[in-house]
Design a protein around this motif. Sequence first.
Motif, mmCIF file in Angstrom:
data_model
loop_
_atom_site.group_PDB
_atom_site.id
_atom_site.type_symbol
_atom_site.label_atom_id
_atom_site.label_comp_id
_atom_site.label_asym_id
_atom_site.label_seq_id
_atom_site.Cartn_x
_atom_site.Cartn_y
_atom_site.Cartn_z
ATOM 1 N N SER A 1 35.472 -22.525 16.856
ATOM 2 C CA SER A 1 35.935 -21.170 17.156
ATOM 3 C C SER A 1 37.264 -21.179 17.888
ATOM 4 O O SER A 1 37.732 -20.139 18.335
ATOM 5 N N LYS B 1 20.090 -2.523 4.744
ATOM 6 C CA LYS B 1 19.935 -3.974 4.548
ATOM 7 C C LYS B 1 20.089 -4.722 5.871
ATOM 8 O O LYS B 1 19.320 -5.623 6.200
ATOM 9 N N LEU C 1 20.699 -21.300 -0.154
ATOM 10 C CA LEU C 1 20.686 -22.255 0.958
ATOM 11 C C LEU C 1 19.284 -22.552 1.528
ATOM 12 O O LEU C 1 18.896 -23.724 1.622
ATOM 13 N N PRO D 1 27.666 -9.783 0.503
ATOM 14 C CA PRO D 1 26.396 -9.463 1.173
ATOM 15 C C PRO D 1 26.024 -10.494 2.240
ATOM 16 O O PRO D 1 25.346 -10.171 3.212
ATOM 17 N N PHE E 1 33.027 -16.953 6.182
ATOM 18 C CA PHE E 1 31.930 -17.855 5.809
ATOM 19 C C PHE E 1 31.153 -17.269 4.654
ATOM 20 O O PHE E 1 30.736 -16.119 4.724
HETATM 21 C C1 LIG Z 1 16.087 -14.602 7.805
HETATM 22 C C2 LIG Z 1 16.920 -14.218 6.568
HETATM 23 C C3 LIG Z 1 18.355 -13.953 7.007
HETATM 24 C C4 LIG Z 1 16.338 -12.927 5.979
HETATM 25 O O1 LIG Z 1 15.071 -13.206 5.376
HETATM 26 P P1 LIG Z 1 14.189 -12.056 4.644
HETATM 27 O O2 LIG Z 1 13.886 -10.955 5.573
HETATM 28 O O3 LIG Z 1 13.047 -12.741 3.981
HETATM 29 O O4 LIG Z 1 15.127 -11.365 3.610
HETATM 30 P P2 LIG Z 1 15.671 -11.881 2.229
HETATM 31 O O5 LIG Z 1 15.926 -13.345 2.224
HETATM 32 O O6 LIG Z 1 14.771 -11.351 1.158
HETATM 33 O O7 LIG Z 1 17.046 -11.099 2.143
HETATM 34 C C5 LIG Z 1 17.171 -9.662 2.395
HETATM 35 C C6 LIG Z 1 18.352 -9.170 1.594
HETATM 36 O O8 LIG Z 1 19.511 -9.898 2.014
HETATM 37 C C7 LIG Z 1 20.077 -10.599 0.903
HETATM 38 N N1 LIG Z 1 20.525 -11.920 1.324
HETATM 39 C C8 LIG Z 1 19.900 -12.795 2.128
HETATM 40 N N2 LIG Z 1 20.626 -13.914 2.265
HETATM 41 C C9 LIG Z 1 21.725 -13.720 1.535
HETATM 42 C C10 LIG Z 1 22.873 -14.523 1.271
HETATM 43 N N3 LIG Z 1 23.007 -15.723 1.832
HETATM 44 N N4 LIG Z 1 23.838 -14.020 0.467
HETATM 45 C C11 LIG Z 1 23.698 -12.791 -0.081
HETATM 46 N N5 LIG Z 1 22.643 -12.004 0.149
HETATM 47 C C12 LIG Z 1 21.672 -12.454 0.924
HETATM 48 C C13 LIG Z 1 18.924 -10.743 -0.084
HETATM 49 O O9 LIG Z 1 19.409 -10.913 -1.400
HETATM 50 C C14 LIG Z 1 18.205 -9.424 0.106
HETATM 51 O O10 LIG Z 1 18.937 -8.416 -0.532
HETATM 52 P P3 LIG Z 1 18.200 -7.293 -1.388
HETATM 53 O O11 LIG Z 1 17.435 -7.996 -2.445
HETATM 54 O O12 LIG Z 1 19.311 -6.425 -1.941
HETATM 55 O O13 LIG Z 1 17.313 -6.566 -0.424
HETATM 56 C C15 LIG Z 1 16.808 -15.358 5.514
HETATM 57 O O14 LIG Z 1 17.394 -14.893 4.325
HETATM 58 C C16 LIG Z 1 17.464 -16.631 5.957
HETATM 59 O O15 LIG Z 1 16.981 -17.327 6.838
HETATM 60 N N6 LIG Z 1 18.596 -16.952 5.328
HETATM 61 C C17 LIG Z 1 19.340 -18.197 5.573
HETATM 62 C C18 LIG Z 1 20.067 -18.122 6.840
HETATM 63 C C19 LIG Z 1 21.342 -18.913 6.794
HETATM 64 O O16 LIG Z 1 22.076 -18.976 5.812
HETATM 65 N N7 LIG Z 1 21.653 -19.488 7.969
HETATM 66 C C20 LIG Z 1 22.964 -19.975 8.240
HETATM 67 C C21 LIG Z 1 23.140 -21.440 8.080
HETATM 68 S S1 LIG Z 1 24.873 -21.821 8.390
HETATM 69 C C22 LIG Z 1 25.055 -21.734 10.072
HETATM 70 O O17 LIG Z 1 24.092 -21.649 10.811
HETATM 71 C C23 LIG Z 1 26.448 -21.761 10.579
HETATM 72 C C24 LIG Z 1 26.668 -21.900 11.894
HETATM 73 C C25 LIG Z 1 27.975 -21.834 12.454
HETATM 74 C C26 LIG Z 1 28.265 -22.574 13.603
HETATM 75 C C27 LIG Z 1 29.488 -22.500 14.204
HETATM 76 C C28 LIG Z 1 30.433 -21.664 13.691
HETATM 77 O O18 LIG Z 1 31.626 -21.539 14.310
HETATM 78 C C29 LIG Z 1 30.157 -20.919 12.552
HETATM 79 C C30 LIG Z 1 28.939 -21.003 11.957
#
Ligand SMILES: CC(C)(COP(=O)(O)OP(=O)(O)OC[C@H]1O[C@@H](n2cnc3c(N)ncnc32)[C@H](O)[C@@H]1OP(=O)(O)O)[C@@H](O)C(=O)NCCC(=O)NCCSC(=O)/C=C/c1ccc(O)cc1
Length: 360
Positions: free
Chosen positions: A141, A63, A278, A214, A272
């Motif tokens: 941080s 994953k 989201l 996850p 976090f």
């Molecule tokens: C690019 C990603 C990461 C992957 O996209 P993908 O390749 O199309 O993949 P999937 O969305 O289908 O997800 C792949 C797998 O991961 C899992 N997944 C995918 N996000 C999840 C999930 N939030 N929960 C739990 N399972 C998941 C998803 O369910 C799936 O699992 P599986 O079905 O078992 O293969 C996409 O999901 C994405 O952009 N997600 C949102 C990103 C996000 O939350 N960004 C963070 C915003 S908050 C931030 O920036 C904080 C900054 C910060 C600043 C200062 C600090 O000190 C601290 C922090």
Amino acid sequence: MLATGRVAKQKEISQSTRRVANKGKATVLALGKAFPSNVVSQENLVEEYLREIKCDDPSIKEKLQHLCKTTTVKTRYTVMSSETMQKYPELATEGSPTIKQRLEIANEAVVQMAYEASLACIKEWGRTVEDITHLVYVSSSEFRLPGGDLYLSAQLGLSNEVQRVLFYFLGCYGGVSGMRVAKDIAENNPGSRVLLTTSETMVLGFRPPNKARPYDLVGAALFGDGAAALIIGADPTESESPFMELHYALQQFLPGTHGVIDGRLSEEGISFKLGRELPQKIEDNIEEFCKKLVAKAGSGSLELNDLFWARSSRWTGHPERARDETGAETREVGMQQTGVDGLWERKQQHHLLHNGQSKR
Ligand SMILES: CC(C)(COP(=O)(O)OP(=O)(O)OC[C@H]1O[C@@H](n2cnc3c(N)ncnc32)[C@H](O)[C@@H]1OP(=O)(O)O)[C@@H](O)C(=O)NCCC(=O)NCCSC(=O)/C=C/c1ccc(O)cc1
């Protein structure tokens, strides 16, 4: 590369068609950035991270590999290194009370990165540290009193009368909040020059992956460490080269969504939770929000594709309108070329929209 390119372009432009900044409006006068020395290539991240954290679960590996590929991030900079893990092996143990150790590492690293980014920024600005009247310092941080704002002021040699604002624990909206506040300070204090510094490391949130969380893998695939600094001020002097005007800031929360991102401080550091819903929530609301912002900016000629969170007045390639002191439009200022910086900004905007995290 970026700074050099921009400085060269600024010089070229100031010799020919220097843009007249709107009177009293906050402008960005210089930018700086800094990273820790440990560079991790996204290709090697999975092996290195799972080895250090002593995890050999094939489903987690698969994953994480998938997530690392799809984020499109190529390299990341991290304070955490194999030396850190040797010195503090307890950081790899789930549930161990390690907040003291984490803060020991993070407090120092955060101010060091903030210092280096600020120095780079002040150098590009070209004026002296004595001319900085205000400091806005942002970090999620680092935790201590006095805060990093005071350590940074002393390290940079700022005046002991510098007016400081400290933003701790705002998470991902820290940087933009800092810009909004710096803009208000700059516009309400004629002659002021505000140093805005943001600095972050994921040391507080580093932990072994767990199938019950996850979303930790999303953080492991996306987040890196680094610092950025800006000088913001209104009514630039002849020696200054403004390249962005901070025109309008708008903030909005979506009722009922306060559990979607959930950050908690505990004996183990910060955890976090990033909600799976989201990206969809953002997608559902961003267009309406941006339209409101454009309407507030009050210019009928702006289209959504011309901007996201900031609009570069120098590099967009669109005609700019100058205003006199009453705010009335006076004349068109010559069109500026679209340069590397403009493209870079557009790329950043695209990435922010799609991944919620900027790409380096
Ligand atoms: C690019 C990603 C990461 C992957 O996209 P993908 O390749 O199309 O993949 P999937 O969305 O289908 O997800 C792949 C797998 O991961 C899992 N997944 C995918 N996000 C999840 C999930 N939030 N929960 C739990 N399972 C998941 C998803 O369910 C799936 O699992 P599986 O079905 O078992 O293969 C996409 O999901 C994405 O952009 N997600 C949102 C990103 C996000 O939350 N960004 C963070 C915003 S908050 C931030 O920036 C904080 C900054 C910060 C600043 C200062 C600090 O000190 C601290 C922090």
